[in-house]
Design an enzyme around this catalytic site. Structure first.
Site, mmCIF file in Angstrom:
data_model
loop_
_atom_site.group_PDB
_atom_site.id
_atom_site.type_symbol
_atom_site.label_atom_id
_atom_site.label_comp_id
_atom_site.label_asym_id
_atom_site.label_seq_id
_atom_site.Cartn_x
_atom_site.Cartn_y
_atom_site.Cartn_z
ATOM 1 N N LYS A 39 -59.521 -72.666 -53.541
ATOM 2 C CA LYS A 39 -60.031 -73.818 -53.872
ATOM 3 C C LYS A 39 -61.223 -74.106 -52.956
ATOM 4 O O LYS A 39 -61.952 -74.983 -53.212
ATOM 5 C CB LYS A 39 -58.789 -74.929 -53.257
ATOM 6 C CG LYS A 39 -57.658 -74.860 -54.107
ATOM 7 C CD LYS A 39 -56.345 -75.691 -53.162
ATOM 8 C CE LYS A 39 -55.128 -75.441 -54.139
ATOM 9 N NZ LYS A 39 -54.139 -75.895 -53.214
ATOM 10 N N ASP B 237 -66.385 -69.627 -50.663
ATOM 11 C CA ASP B 237 -66.625 -70.339 -49.139
ATOM 12 C C ASP B 237 -66.809 -69.349 -48.213
ATOM 13 O O ASP B 237 -67.971 -69.734 -47.498
ATOM 14 C CB ASP B 237 -65.357 -71.207 -49.007
ATOM 15 C CG ASP B 237 -64.000 -70.731 -49.015
ATOM 16 O OD1 ASP B 237 -63.989 -69.306 -49.281
ATOM 17 O OD2 ASP B 237 -63.113 -71.009 -48.648
ATOM 18 N N ASP C 92 -64.584 -62.987 -45.283
ATOM 19 C CA ASP C 92 -63.956 -62.469 -44.201
ATOM 20 C C ASP C 92 -63.656 -61.025 -44.204
ATOM 21 O O ASP C 92 -64.551 -60.008 -43.871
ATOM 22 C CB ASP C 92 -62.769 -63.078 -43.859
ATOM 23 C CG ASP C 92 -61.883 -63.242 -42.698
ATOM 24 O OD1 ASP C 92 -62.626 -63.383 -41.590
ATOM 25 O OD2 ASP C 92 -60.617 -63.376 -42.703
ATOM 26 N N PHE D 226 -62.546 -69.165 -36.644
ATOM 27 C CA PHE D 226 -62.147 -69.759 -37.639
ATOM 28 C C PHE D 226 -62.729 -71.142 -37.730
ATOM 29 O O PHE D 226 -62.774 -72.042 -36.949
ATOM 30 C CB PHE D 226 -60.846 -70.094 -37.594
ATOM 31 C CG PHE D 226 -59.955 -70.185 -38.822
ATOM 32 C CD1 PHE D 226 -59.532 -69.320 -39.786
ATOM 33 C CD2 PHE D 226 -59.604 -71.541 -39.449
ATOM 34 C CE1 PHE D 226 -58.925 -69.542 -40.903
ATOM 35 C CE2 PHE D 226 -59.000 -71.809 -40.494
ATOM 36 C CZ PHE D 226 -58.427 -70.759 -41.184
HETATM 37 P P1 IMP Z 1 -60.843 -62.391 -47.020
HETATM 38 O O1 IMP Z 1 -60.397 -61.756 -48.365
HETATM 39 O O2 IMP Z 1 -60.303 -61.881 -46.063
HETATM 40 O O3 IMP Z 1 -62.322 -61.940 -47.234
HETATM 41 O O4 IMP Z 1 -60.563 -63.869 -47.256
HETATM 42 C C1 IMP Z 1 -61.380 -64.680 -47.593
HETATM 43 C C2 IMP Z 1 -60.484 -66.128 -47.913
HETATM 44 O O5 IMP Z 1 -60.072 -66.303 -46.431
HETATM 45 C C3 IMP Z 1 -61.478 -67.195 -47.972
HETATM 46 O O6 IMP Z 1 -61.939 -67.515 -49.200
HETATM 47 C C4 IMP Z 1 -60.723 -68.142 -47.122
HETATM 48 O O7 IMP Z 1 -59.934 -68.793 -47.959
HETATM 49 C C5 IMP Z 1 -59.873 -67.644 -46.055
HETATM 50 N N1 IMP Z 1 -60.801 -67.716 -44.597
HETATM 51 C C6 IMP Z 1 -61.399 -66.742 -43.993
HETATM 52 N N2 IMP Z 1 -61.834 -67.168 -42.982
HETATM 53 C C7 IMP Z 1 -61.669 -68.494 -43.076
HETATM 54 C C8 IMP Z 1 -62.058 -69.546 -41.975
HETATM 55 O O8 IMP Z 1 -62.808 -69.203 -40.898
HETATM 56 N N3 IMP Z 1 -61.656 -70.625 -42.243
HETATM 57 C C9 IMP Z 1 -60.796 -71.119 -43.366
HETATM 58 N N4 IMP Z 1 -60.620 -70.172 -44.358
HETATM 59 C C10 IMP Z 1 -61.125 -68.836 -44.156
HETATM 60 MG MG MG Z 2 -60.493 -69.912 -50.062
#
Ligand code: IMP
Ligand code: MG
Length: 175
Positions: A41, A97, A100, A149
């Protein structure tokens, strides 16, 4: 947990950067009908602003995956929504968004490519490169940030704070 009083990125700063990104994307995709695939979302607020800066033939759709800790032990992701639009031979801009570990984007891009898309370009508002576990490089990045975060402007902590117009860190960083 409380948010810091001062935002990390305020609404005006975000607005200006999103407008710039829209201009870049418009120039890069000139003459190519685009599928704007928004990751649910968190990508919703960013995509809503970004698409109004795209002077292109844009088709909007969504893709849903289980958020942050929604990974099975093998690192597979859980789909909550798949787009209606047929991605075969399409130019796809995946709008997220935040990048990470890179697992979510990597898995979604692999899926888009498996649908036969002509290209899958990743566009993220925020990037935390120090957290990367799998190699993913966005084509468009709004802001590169430290390992913090953050919430607001679509980003949540336990489903809250998405509605905030600015982006904030917590006083006590849960990372
Ligand atoms: P990844 O698969 O680890 O790259 O994670 C991506 C997802 O983790 C994003 O789409 C977010 O939903 C969540 N996420 C990662 N870091 C943050 C943060 O600092 N705040 C809020 N959501 C985060
Ligand atoms: Mg997300």
């Amino acid at each position: 947990m409380r948010l810091k009083t001062e935002p990390l990125l305020d609404a005006a700063t975000i607005r200006a950067r999103v407008a710039e990104m829209g201009e870049r994307i418009t120039a890069d995709f000139a003459g190519k009908p685009l599928v704007l695939l928004t990751v649910l979302k968190g990508g919703m607020v960013f995509a809503a602003d970004l698409m109004r800066h795209l002077d292109l033939d844009v088709e909007l759709d969504f893709i849903g995956v289980r958020s942050y800790d929604g990974f099975h032990s093998q690192g597979r992701i859980e789909w909550t929504y798949k787009p209606d639009v047929d991605l075969q031979s399409r130019h796809v801009l995946l709008v997220e968004d935040i990048l990470d570990t890179g697992r979510t984007s990597k898995a979604i891009i692999a899926w888009i490519e498996a649908q036969g898309a002509a290209e899958a370009a990743l566009c993220v508002l925020l990037d935390k490169p120090s957290r990367r576990v799998v190699p993913v490089t966005p084509r468009y990045t709004g802001f590169t940030i430290e390992n913090r975060f953050v919430v607001g402007y679509g980003l949540d902590y336990n489903a809250r704070y998405r509605h905030l117009p600015d982006i904030y860190e917590f006083d006590d960083n849960p990372c």
